[in-house]
Each structure stands twice: as C-alpha cells, then as structure tokens.
Write an enzyme that holds these catalytic residues in place. Structure first.
Site, PDB file in Angstrom:
ATOM      1  N   ASN A  40       0.797  -1.228   0.000  1.00  0.00           N
ATOM      2  CA  ASN A  40       0.000   0.000   0.000  1.00  0.00           C
ATOM      3  C   ASN A  40       0.831   1.280   0.000  1.00  0.00           C
ATOM      4  O   ASN A  40       0.312   2.346  -0.308  1.00  0.00           O
ATOM      5  CB  ASN A  40      -0.949   0.002   1.197  1.00  0.00           C
ATOM      6  CG  ASN A  40      -0.242  -0.281   2.499  1.00  0.00           C
ATOM      7  OD1 ASN A  40       0.450  -1.292   2.637  1.00  0.00           O
ATOM      8  ND2 ASN A  40      -0.375   0.603   3.458  1.00  0.00           N
ATOM      9  N   GLN A  83      -4.982  -3.448  -2.295  1.00  0.00           N
ATOM     10  CA  GLN A  83      -4.471  -2.446  -3.230  1.00  0.00           C
ATOM     11  C   GLN A  83      -4.517  -2.890  -4.689  1.00  0.00           C
ATOM     12  O   GLN A  83      -4.133  -2.133  -5.579  1.00  0.00           O
ATOM     13  CB  GLN A  83      -3.035  -2.049  -2.861  1.00  0.00           C
ATOM     14  CG  GLN A  83      -2.927  -1.342  -1.527  1.00  0.00           C
ATOM     15  CD  GLN A  83      -3.652   0.000  -1.476  1.00  0.00           C
ATOM     16  OE1 GLN A  83      -3.895   0.633  -2.509  1.00  0.00           O
ATOM     17  NE2 GLN A  83      -4.031   0.425  -0.291  1.00  0.00           N
ATOM     18  N   SER A 114     -11.341  -4.882   0.401  1.00  0.00           N
ATOM     19  CA  SER A 114     -12.147  -3.839   1.026  1.00  0.00           C
ATOM     20  C   SER A 114     -12.823  -3.014  -0.065  1.00  0.00           C
ATOM     21  O   SER A 114     -12.156  -2.578  -1.007  1.00  0.00           O
ATOM     22  CB  SER A 114     -11.232  -2.939   1.858  1.00  0.00           C
ATOM     23  OG  SER A 114     -11.807  -2.685   3.107  1.00  0.00           O
ATOM     24  N   HIS A 160     -14.102  -0.008  -0.104  1.00  0.00           N
ATOM     25  CA  HIS A 160     -13.834   1.437  -0.233  1.00  0.00           C
ATOM     26  C   HIS A 160     -12.544   1.740  -0.978  1.00  0.00           C
ATOM     27  O   HIS A 160     -12.269   2.896  -1.293  1.00  0.00           O
ATOM     28  CB  HIS A 160     -13.829   2.109   1.147  1.00  0.00           C
ATOM     29  CG  HIS A 160     -12.600   1.862   1.945  1.00  0.00           C
ATOM     30  ND1 HIS A 160     -11.576   2.769   2.020  1.00  0.00           N
ATOM     31  CD2 HIS A 160     -12.220   0.814   2.699  1.00  0.00           C
ATOM     32  CE1 HIS A 160     -10.625   2.283   2.813  1.00  0.00           C
ATOM     33  NE2 HIS A 160     -10.995   1.098   3.227  1.00  0.00           N
ATOM     34  N   THR A 219     -26.276  -9.286  11.157  1.00  0.00           N
ATOM     35  CA  THR A 219     -27.245  -8.908  10.138  1.00  0.00           C
ATOM     36  C   THR A 219     -26.543  -8.280   8.938  1.00  0.00           C
ATOM     37  O   THR A 219     -25.716  -7.388   9.104  1.00  0.00           O
ATOM     38  CB  THR A 219     -28.277  -7.923  10.723  1.00  0.00           C
ATOM     39  OG1 THR A 219     -28.966  -8.597  11.784  1.00  0.00           O
ATOM     40  CG2 THR A 219     -29.282  -7.482   9.675  1.00  0.00           C
ATOM     41  N   CYS A 224       5.827  11.462  11.791  1.00  0.00           N
ATOM     42  CA  CYS A 224       4.704  12.272  12.243  1.00  0.00           C
ATOM     43  C   CYS A 224       3.387  11.742  11.699  1.00  0.00           C
ATOM     44  O   CYS A 224       2.371  11.745  12.377  1.00  0.00           O
ATOM     45  CB  CYS A 224       4.872  13.716  11.786  1.00  0.00           C
ATOM     46  SG  CYS A 224       6.126  14.549  12.745  1.00  0.00           S
TER      47      CYS A 224
END
Lengths: 389, 125
Positions: A154, A182, A202, A204, A240, A328
């Site tokens: 990724n 990916q 996934s 999304h 569900t 960071c």
C-alpha cells in the site's frame, strides 16, 4: 488553471462512485428488509440483492463459486479472521508473513505471538519490496499453518509474485492468504491465477462504501468462524447483513471490472508523467518500489531535505491531498515500517510522499502538482539546516 | 488540519525569522535526522540581550511553528530570560500542541539554550 481540490490519496480510500451510490440508495429505507427473513417479500428482496452483489464480486475475482465469497466489515476483519482462526484452532502454531504487510496483518500476528505462544517468521524484503521465494521455501516447517503475503504493498505499490509464493506454500501443504486491498479493481485479480486459498479485500478501495469487505475462501478450505451468532453467510460470519453496502460493493466490483483494461495503462502513464515532471524540476528526489512490478496508480518518492508532514501541510494549502510515511504521519516516533524494510535510512524515509490515483485523476491534476510541489519543497528546503542547495 | 491550532498553522505557513544571522554570537544545534527533526538557532547578543534570533528547521509543522514562535518570544529578551524560556511556554503561546508533538517536535527552547550556552562558552564564562 483551476483551483479545484486534487485528491491523490486513493490508496487510503476512494470516492464512492455516483453509480454505486445510486444502486445503494433504495436499500436504506425503501428495501429495508433483513436478508435472513425469507417469508415475506422485503426479506427476499434484500436477500436477492445481496446474492446478486456476491455474484458481481465473484465475477471480478473469477471465483468458481459465489459461495467462496464471504462478506465481512472490511479487509482488516478478513485478515484478522484468517490469522486468528487458523492459528488458534489448528494444531500447527507457526505463521509466515512479510515485513511490509499492513498493520492489519502484523498487529494480530504480534498479539498471537505475545499472548498465545504462536511463532512467527517475518520475511525481509529487498530494496524493491520483493520477498525471496527461496527464503519462503526455507522458512516453512512442519509447524507452519499459514503463509500470508500481500498482493501489492500500500505504500510503495510493489506487486508481489503471489502465484509463485502460493505454489511454494502448497507444495509443503501450507495454506496461503493474500491481502489484495491495493490490487482489486486496479489490476486483474483472479483467484485461480493467483492460487491463494484466502484473499482479503475492502470495498472502499475501489469506489465502494466504507465498512464493507470480503474474504474469498477457496472451496473445500475449512475456516472456523471468527464472529459467531445468527448464522448469516452460511454460518461463517454472523451479524445482520449490511445490504446497502453489500449492494454498493457489488456494483463497485462490476464497474471496476469494466474499467481496468483502459484505466490501468492510463494511470500508469499519468504516474510516469508525474514522476518525470517532478524529477525534472526537483533535485535529490528518489522513487521507491519496483519500477516494473507495481500497481499502475501509485508513485512513492523521497524528497531530501524536507519532512513529509510539512510537505503535506503546505500542499494542503493548495487543496492537494497526498500522504507520507514520515514518523509524524505514521503516528509513532519511527517512519513507516515499509520504507525501513526496503532499506531506507530513517532520515530519508521521513521525506517520503505517496501519490495514488484513480479513474477520476486527470492529466491537469498531475500538471498542477508538477507546477506547485517544487516551489513548496524549495520553501521548506530553504528552512532546513541540512539543505545546502 | 484540525490537528493544529490556528496559531500553529499561522507560524507553520508564515514562519518568522527563518535563516541564519550574520556573524552569530552563538549557534545552537539540536535534534537529529533519524528522529526527523533538526534545528539550528543563531543569535546576536547586544548588551546581554538577544538582539537577533533566526532559525533553520527540518521537521514537521509543529517543529517549524515552535521554532518560529520561540524566535518571537525570545526577541529582545535578556540572556537570563532566554535561558528560562521553556518548551511548555512555547507550546502555550502556540495555543497548545498535540500530545505526541510535545516531546519530539518541541525542540526550539532547547535550541535557544544551546545557542546561548555557545555564546557564553565563547566569552569564556
């Protein structure tokens, strides 16, 4: 030139396709039935929609049987399911993975090592992010229950030789899993060509909704449920069924399948244009990952003399959205484990920037980044005590 | 970025006193490239007061903003006042920093202290 926002972080997530949204919409409050309620029409409508979506996903993956697709909440769940179920329920207690896997593989494995006495072998990678097939072969023991190697990384986009690695595992009778987040929708991902027993994805990541994913489980492969309850997904994954999102994932799979052939070369060309443009205007930058074996939509570079988060902050002022593997932005004191694993020194990894495209990316977006980024980097370099440019 | 306060963003986007003073009386270097933040502070001292302070920083938004804010806070102050400027004072003047930035990216006060010590050592104090 327009100042419209430029989203180039599609490896993080993608925009929900308007066609996908339209397909999902009726299933929020018009067709609201529970797919497990078969005795009236609303339930059957939901069930049919779900099975049709499963068929669309099976089609994209070239699966032999739709029943090989189990719906989950995301690839993280799929990954956790495979790892936990195989290592906690079986008699074999050894797992092999790579140093550049997503945290959704490395963290559950680390937990099992710490708390359940599981042994793990983390295979190193070379400077391009490749796992050595020979090293995998040598690492498999009689105790090995699972090999899990990602299809494409990724951060740097390297595509790993899954077929070869899966064959090695199978020769020794070991199951093989791949995290294909990916690659699904970016390059052809055909489960029978890859040879994996399990594959996580996934929705999304290919313009479907967030919170929905799947685990491909090859026919005849046993996997204890991870989430138990009401018997949904043929007893494999209770809870569900999330019909709007499942419908959306199916539609997104269908659209991605139609797009791949024309999109992959187009995006590969845009990535090349971006790299050439930046490299011509900025001294002391390097490109990471495998130059050939990579997903078409991703460019990862290291920029000397700057820190990634600062670059992100300055680009954000121009509405340009990208990501970084600096400490960071990784939320820790260390830069990305992937960049360290391919051998980059920490001070180089801190200056990493990732651009990831989609079918929505236009040539003008690339041109605008080539225009703006060198100035942004120059400003930050002028502030840097290590830069003598 | 909601990550940072408006004051941090202002100092990050428009940093004050970037660069190096000419013929500095003191130079302070802190941080290291491995952890991602490096800072060089240069000062001019006149009548035991900090007459000019400049910085060069390699680091994230917080590292740049703390450097910039420190130069403003210390400007014109006495040597003693400069030595008593703390990391917390810099962070407070910026309207706060995210917790994970308090340690690693809040080096500016240390940089100033190092520059003042360098000045004092050069004077033979």
């Amino acid at each position: 030139m327009s100042d419209k926002p430029i989203y180039m972080d599609n490896a993080a997530t993608t925009r929900l396709d308007p066609e996908v949204f339209a397909a999902m919409e009726p299933f929020f409050n018009k067709h609201f039935g529970n797919a497990a309620s078969k005795y009236y029409q609303e339930g059957r409508t939901a069930h049919q929609a779900m099975e049709s979506a499963r068929g669309q996903l099976a089609g994209l993956l070239g699966a032999d049987d739709e029943k090989e697709i189990t719906i989950t909440s995301c690839a993280t769940e799929s990954n956790n399911w495979v790892i936990n179920s195989l290592l906690l329920n079986g008699t074999k207690k050894h797992v092999i993975t790579s140093a550049i896997e997503h945290h959704a593989i490395l963290e559950p494995i680390e937990f099992l090592e710490k708390h359940h006495g599981i042994k793990a072998t983390i295979l190193p990678v070379d400077e391009r992010g490749m796992v050595s097939p020979q090293l995998l072969k040598d690492s498999i023991t009689d105790e090995t229950a699972l090999v899990s190697i990602m299809h494409a990384n990724n951060e740097i986009g390297t595509v790993l030789p899954i077929r070869e690695l899966a064959d090695i595992a199978h020769e020794k009778g070991v199951l093989f899993h791949t995290d294909a987040c990916q690659t699904v929708g970016k390059i052809p991902v055909k489960v029978n060509e890859l040879g994996a027993d399990f594959l996580s994805l996934s929705a999304h990541k290919f313009h479907g909704p967030k919170g929905t994913g799947a685990l491909y489980i090859r026919k005849g492969t046993r996997l204890e449920p991870f989430i138990r309850g009401g018997g949904q997904e043929r007893g494999r994954r209770a809870g569900t069924s999330n019909i709007p999102s499942i419908v959306g994932m199916g539609k997104a799979a269908e659209l991605a399948g139609k797009r791949i052939e024309s999109e992959a070369p187009r995006e590969r060309e845009l990535v090349e244009k971006l790299w050439q443009g930046l490299n011509a205007k900025m001294p002391k930058i390097r490109r990471n990952g495998d130059p050939e074996k990579r997903i078409p939509n991703l460019l990862n570079i290291c920029v000397a003399g700057v820190e990634g988060e600062a670059v992100l902050g300055y680009l954000d002022m121009y509405g340009i959205m990208v990501s970084s593997g600096s400490a960071c932005t990784s939320g820790s004191l260390d830069p990305s484990h992937v960049l360290l694993a391919i051998g980059l020194p920490a001070e180089v990894a801190h200056g990493s920037i990732r651009f990831s495209m989609s079918h929505e990316t236009e040539a003008s977006d690339v041109e605008r980044i080539i225009e703006i980024m060198p100035d942004v980097v120059e400003r930050l370099r002028q502030m840097s005590p290590t830069w003598n440019g | 970025m909601d990550l940072y306060s408006d004051i941090v963003m202002d100092h990050f986007k428009n940093p004050r006193n970037v660069g190096a003073v000419e013929k500095p009386d003191g130079v302070g270097e802190v941080g290291n490239p491995t952890c991602g933040d490096m800072m060089t502070i240069t000062i001019k001292v006149k009548d035991e007061h900090l007459s000019e302070i400049k910085f060069k920083t390699l680091g994230c938004g917080a590292a740049i903003a703390t450097s910039s804010m420190m130069t403003e806070l210390a400007q014109g102050k006495s040597i003693e006042e400069g030595m008593s400027l703390t990391r917390d004072m810099v962070a407070e003047a910026l309207g706060g920093l995210p917790p994970e930035k308090m340690h690693c990216s809040n080096l500016a006060a240390d940089g100033l202290h190092a520059a003042i010590k360098d000045y004092q050592e050069k004077l033979g104090k």
